[in-house]
Write an enzyme that holds these catalytic residues in place. Sequence first.
Site, mmCIF file in Angstrom:
data_model
loop_
_atom_site.group_PDB
_atom_site.id
_atom_site.type_symbol
_atom_site.label_atom_id
_atom_site.label_comp_id
_atom_site.label_asym_id
_atom_site.label_seq_id
_atom_site.Cartn_x
_atom_site.Cartn_y
_atom_site.Cartn_z
ATOM 1 C CB SER A 196 -0.912 0.005 1.237
ATOM 2 O OG SER A 196 -1.584 1.238 1.375
ATOM 3 N NE ARG A 214 -11.799 3.954 6.189
ATOM 4 C CZ ARG A 214 -10.686 3.839 5.493
ATOM 5 N NH1 ARG A 214 -9.530 3.601 6.113
ATOM 6 N NH2 ARG A 214 -10.704 3.934 4.172
ATOM 7 C CB ILE A 222 -13.009 -13.209 0.647
ATOM 8 C CG1 ILE A 222 -13.870 -12.800 -0.553
ATOM 9 C CG2 ILE A 222 -12.361 -14.568 0.418
ATOM 10 C CD1 ILE A 222 -13.089 -12.332 -1.741
ATOM 11 C CG ASP A 228 -11.584 -6.077 -2.500
ATOM 12 O OD1 ASP A 228 -12.785 -5.720 -2.577
ATOM 13 O OD2 ASP A 228 -10.651 -5.242 -2.449
ATOM 14 C CB THR A 229 -15.327 -6.606 -0.002
ATOM 15 O OG1 THR A 229 -14.529 -5.484 -0.415
ATOM 16 C CG2 THR A 229 -16.237 -6.176 1.160
ATOM 17 C CD GLN A 259 -3.218 1.557 -2.514
ATOM 18 O OE1 GLN A 259 -2.401 1.603 -1.591
ATOM 19 N NE2 GLN A 259 -4.026 2.563 -2.796
ATOM 20 C CE1 TYR A 262 -6.398 4.790 -1.365
ATOM 21 C CE2 TYR A 262 -4.358 4.440 -0.136
ATOM 22 C CZ TYR A 262 -5.697 4.145 -0.364
ATOM 23 O OH TYR A 262 -6.325 3.206 0.415
ATOM 24 C CB THR A 299 -7.059 2.697 -4.450
ATOM 25 O OG1 THR A 299 -6.436 1.433 -4.190
ATOM 26 C CG2 THR A 299 -8.330 2.783 -3.631
ATOM 27 N NE ARG A 337 -10.386 -0.155 5.933
ATOM 28 C CZ ARG A 337 -10.091 -0.154 7.231
ATOM 29 N NH1 ARG A 337 -10.753 -0.969 8.049
ATOM 30 N NH2 ARG A 337 -9.171 0.627 7.718
ATOM 31 C CE LYS A 349 -8.103 -2.988 -3.233
ATOM 32 N NZ LYS A 349 -8.887 -2.091 -2.352
ATOM 33 C CG HIS A 395 -11.438 1.047 0.406
ATOM 34 N ND1 HIS A 395 -10.712 1.714 -0.546
ATOM 35 C CD2 HIS A 395 -10.656 1.014 1.502
ATOM 36 C CE1 HIS A 395 -9.554 2.091 -0.048
ATOM 37 N NE2 HIS A 395 -9.491 1.666 1.210
ATOM 38 N N GLY A 426 -7.741 -9.550 2.519
ATOM 39 C CA GLY A 426 -7.080 -8.552 3.345
ATOM 40 C C GLY A 426 -7.201 -8.865 4.821
#
Length: 403
Positions: free
Chosen positions: A136, A195, A334, A331-332, A158, A160, A186, A303, A276, A300, A354
């Site tokens: 990241s 959050r 799993i 993803d997410t 990854q 940003y 991303t 999130r 992503k 995400h 993740g």
Amino acid sequence: MTQRRLPRPSELKQILRPKPIVLNPTDRRLSTAHTIADLRMIGRKRTPRAAFDYTDGAAELEDSLLRARQAYRRVEFHPNVLRGVSDVDTTKTVLGKTSALPFGFAPTGFTRMMQHEGERAVGRVAQRNGIPMGLSTMATTSIEDLAAAAPEARKWFQLYVWRDHGAGEDLMNRAWENGYDTLLLTVDTPVAGARMRDVRNGLTIPPALTFKTFADGALHPAWWFNLLTTEPLNFASLSHFDGTVAELLAQLFDPTLDFDDLDWVRRTWPGKLVVKGVQNVDDARDVVKHGADGVVLSNHGGRQLDRAPTPIELLPAVLDELQGDAEVWVDTGILSGGDIVAAIARGADFVLVGRAFLYGLMAGGERGVQRCVDILRTELVRTMQLLGVRRVEDLRPSHVTLR
């Protein structure tokens, strides 16, 4: 009337078989973990609340994460029998290269906050098991240090894209020069999600020693000892920042991000590009038109936007739209090998996990991450065998429906 007798010593020997004593405390803890949920419970006991909640939590009411997990619980498998499944091939081709398993490690921020071994441990496990790992932008290990720790691992970076394109270009150049072959851009973070666990916990990087965290530290002395006796916890790819995580994300994420920025990334990055955070069919088509080699259907990890689309439910429509023009990953939500089988059967080209490996990291460092892979692999193989499928590449939509 029942006749009773004393058991013979040979008969007692057959049933009195105590488990071998495991002296190493980490091995002893991990030996009780048979599922990712077990790793989560162990990790929760060993990690201060603010750090654990950063991993475990999601945005607002956490409905996006809950719905993603519930979607996998709604999976119904349709097995075939008499297929001969003694040998199972778990390999999957992803962006032209072979992964030993159909999943890889998603990029996660602040990883050394969960456990001091951090991204280096994750990279070594990825290397040992022949699967990819994403690093990241907000990692706590630098691009160069991860490359040194896991030189043979397949590494992705990854990114940003924030207001300073120069900083992003520097990160891309460093990643390419150090052998990272794919960029994960991303795009679902124009602003930070709410959050609430982090807000309520007052999470900062590095963690501040307030009365609340001091009291929590008394319950987790090993975590604090490791934090204070290893290299300082900071963002290895960013300049020093003092403040809460929410304040950092507000500065880092760029609400002006648009397709011009994607075009700039595509011109700048020489390797494979995966976007992503795609959450609808039109965006999937558009990012591919702008040069993406793949898309990750992702909210995400729940999130960012609460009540966002659930990736596994969105998957068929995106596949119909793209018609093989780009790879489609998910993803997410799993948390098992069965979830991975379901996603691949529904048509996903690859899966990113993740929280699962972060629970393992918190439970036992590098050995805990390896335990996560072992659990997922065992569940994956067993599910395929019970489905009557010998190769991951042979999983089909006919093998699964969502009830």
